[in-house]
Motif scaffolding. Structure first.
Motif, PDB file in Angstrom:
ATOM      1  N   PRO A 135       9.341  -3.713  -6.410  1.00  0.00           N
ATOM      2  CA  PRO A 135       9.452  -3.304  -4.993  1.00  0.00           C
ATOM      3  C   PRO A 135      10.763  -2.578  -4.672  1.00  0.00           C
ATOM      4  O   PRO A 135      10.836  -1.868  -3.672  1.00  0.00           O
ATOM      5  CB  PRO A 135       9.355  -4.636  -4.230  1.00  0.00           C
ATOM      6  N   ASP A 174       7.214   1.952  -3.556  1.00  0.00           N
ATOM      7  CA  ASP A 174       6.679   1.492  -2.277  1.00  0.00           C
ATOM      8  C   ASP A 174       5.393   2.249  -1.960  1.00  0.00           C
ATOM      9  O   ASP A 174       5.425   3.283  -1.308  1.00  0.00           O
ATOM     10  CB  ASP A 174       7.730   1.718  -1.173  1.00  0.00           C
ATOM     11  N   ILE A 215       3.334  -9.751  -6.523  1.00  0.00           N
ATOM     12  CA  ILE A 215       3.541  -8.331  -6.846  1.00  0.00           C
ATOM     13  C   ILE A 215       2.188  -7.615  -6.922  1.00  0.00           C
ATOM     14  O   ILE A 215       1.997  -6.537  -6.344  1.00  0.00           O
ATOM     15  CB  ILE A 215       4.301  -8.180  -8.202  1.00  0.00           C
ATOM     16  N   ARG A 272       0.900  -7.215  -3.457  1.00  0.00           N
ATOM     17  CA  ARG A 272       1.774  -6.278  -2.717  1.00  0.00           C
ATOM     18  C   ARG A 272       1.366  -4.819  -2.947  1.00  0.00           C
ATOM     19  O   ARG A 272       1.492  -3.979  -2.073  1.00  0.00           O
ATOM     20  CB  ARG A 272       3.219  -6.535  -3.181  1.00  0.00           C
ATOM     21  N   TYR A 273       0.867  -4.538  -4.173  1.00  0.00           N
ATOM     22  CA  TYR A 273       0.552  -3.147  -4.520  1.00  0.00           C
ATOM     23  C   TYR A 273      -0.920  -2.779  -4.337  1.00  0.00           C
ATOM     24  O   TYR A 273      -1.300  -1.634  -4.590  1.00  0.00           O
ATOM     25  CB  TYR A 273       1.019  -2.835  -5.953  1.00  0.00           C
TER      26      TYR A 273
END
Ligand SMILES: C[S@@+](CC[C@H](N)C(=O)[O-])C[C@H]1O[C@@H](n2cnc3c(N)ncnc32)[C@H](O)[C@@H]1O
Length: 267
Positions: A110, A114, A139, A142-143
């Motif tokens: 991160p 982004d 993670i 998050r993506y």
């Protein structure tokens, strides 16, 4: 987090890049001539990826990332080995491909990336290098775009319990936090390499993997176990049929779980 372990592992992985590019396992000549490095397992599971954005975690020197790009994905590979990422960029350029490569520890991603992706992908020998699967799952989540897919094909945690040389159970199925440590010489991909290094690794049970991802809001679409490895990358494997490797016990009629795959969707 666990800096000492990461530094040792990074050094060992850096030292493997050059020998791996010359190894039988990575079949560089065929790859450069257009052959895919992906196996039937992940190709069948993800199907048509054209037009999709794909993040490949722990991409090594990028063969799989470039293979997804050859199938039409907009592919980004990340790895903490600077040598691996440099080689991936070199191959990408030589082949005139448009995959993107980023050098980063997965846990620090991160800080440098982004974006959100349609697919997050990782495969074969990745989670064992990670101490904390809760942070890893965060993670992954998050993506992912909403509705995006996570796919992992990984060597089965049962397989990682064994010492392949003497067939004894040596490693715990359950992660106890402290890593296993091994002094290694050479590599799984080639007997030509005599590189020495230290490895720290963690075995992660099926429930640890699945629960970490469920807790991050992913739902489980598929969980599969395979009784073969698509790679001849552990000692004493036997090729049962072309491209399908099994551990020696198979000749006595014992089938080992060799690969575990998960397909999950971010809700
Ligand atoms: C077995 S290889 C990748 C497998 C891939 N299927 C292949 O054969 O090309 C494992 C990779 O994980 C990377 N790796 C290990 N720990 C990592 C970490 N904490 N962050 C990012 N990459 C890591 C190593 O540098 C290595 O390239």
């Amino acid at each position: 987090m666990n800096q000492k372990y990461f530094e040792a592992n990074k050094k060992t992985w850096d030292s493997r890049v050059e020998p791996h590019t010359k190894s039988e396992m990575y079949k560089m000549e065929a790859f450069m001539a257009g052959a895919t490095s992906l196996t039937e397992i992940e190709k069948d599971a993800l199907g048509d990826v054209s037009g999709k954005s794909l993040l490949h975690l722990q991409c090594h020197f990028g063969q799989d990332t470039i293979s997804w790009a050859r199938k039409g994905a907009s592919a980004t590979g990340i790895d903490f080995s600077g040598k691996a990422i440099a080689k991936a960029k070199e191959l990408n350029k030589k082949l005139g491909m448009d995959a993107r490569f980023i050098e980063s520890n997965i846990y620090d991603l991160p800080d440098v990336l982004d974006e959100k992706f349609d697919i997050v992908f990782t495969s074969y020998g990745t989670t064992v290098w990670l101490p904390d699967l809760e942070k890893w799952a965060a993670i992954v989540s998050r993506y992912l775009k909403k509705g995006g897919l996570f796919y992992i094909a990984e060597f089965h945690p049962t397989l990682y319990m064994f010492n392949f040389e003497n067939h004894q159970v040596e490693y715990s199925y359950f992660n106890k936090g402290e890593p296993f440590k091994e002094e290694v010489e050479g590599s799984y991909a080639t007997s030509d390499s005599k590189a020495k290094g230290t490895e720290y690794f963690w075995n992660h049970s099926i429930s640890e993997k699945v629960n970490a991802l469920l807790n991050e809001g992913l739902t489980l679409l598929e969980l599969n176990e395979y009784d073969f490895s698509p790679y001849n990358c552990f000692p004493n494997l036997v090729e049962r049929e072309p491209g399908r490797y099994v551990w020696g016990a198979d000749k006595f009629g014992v089938k080992m779980p060799m690969v575990l795959s998960l397909k999950m969707r971010k809700e």
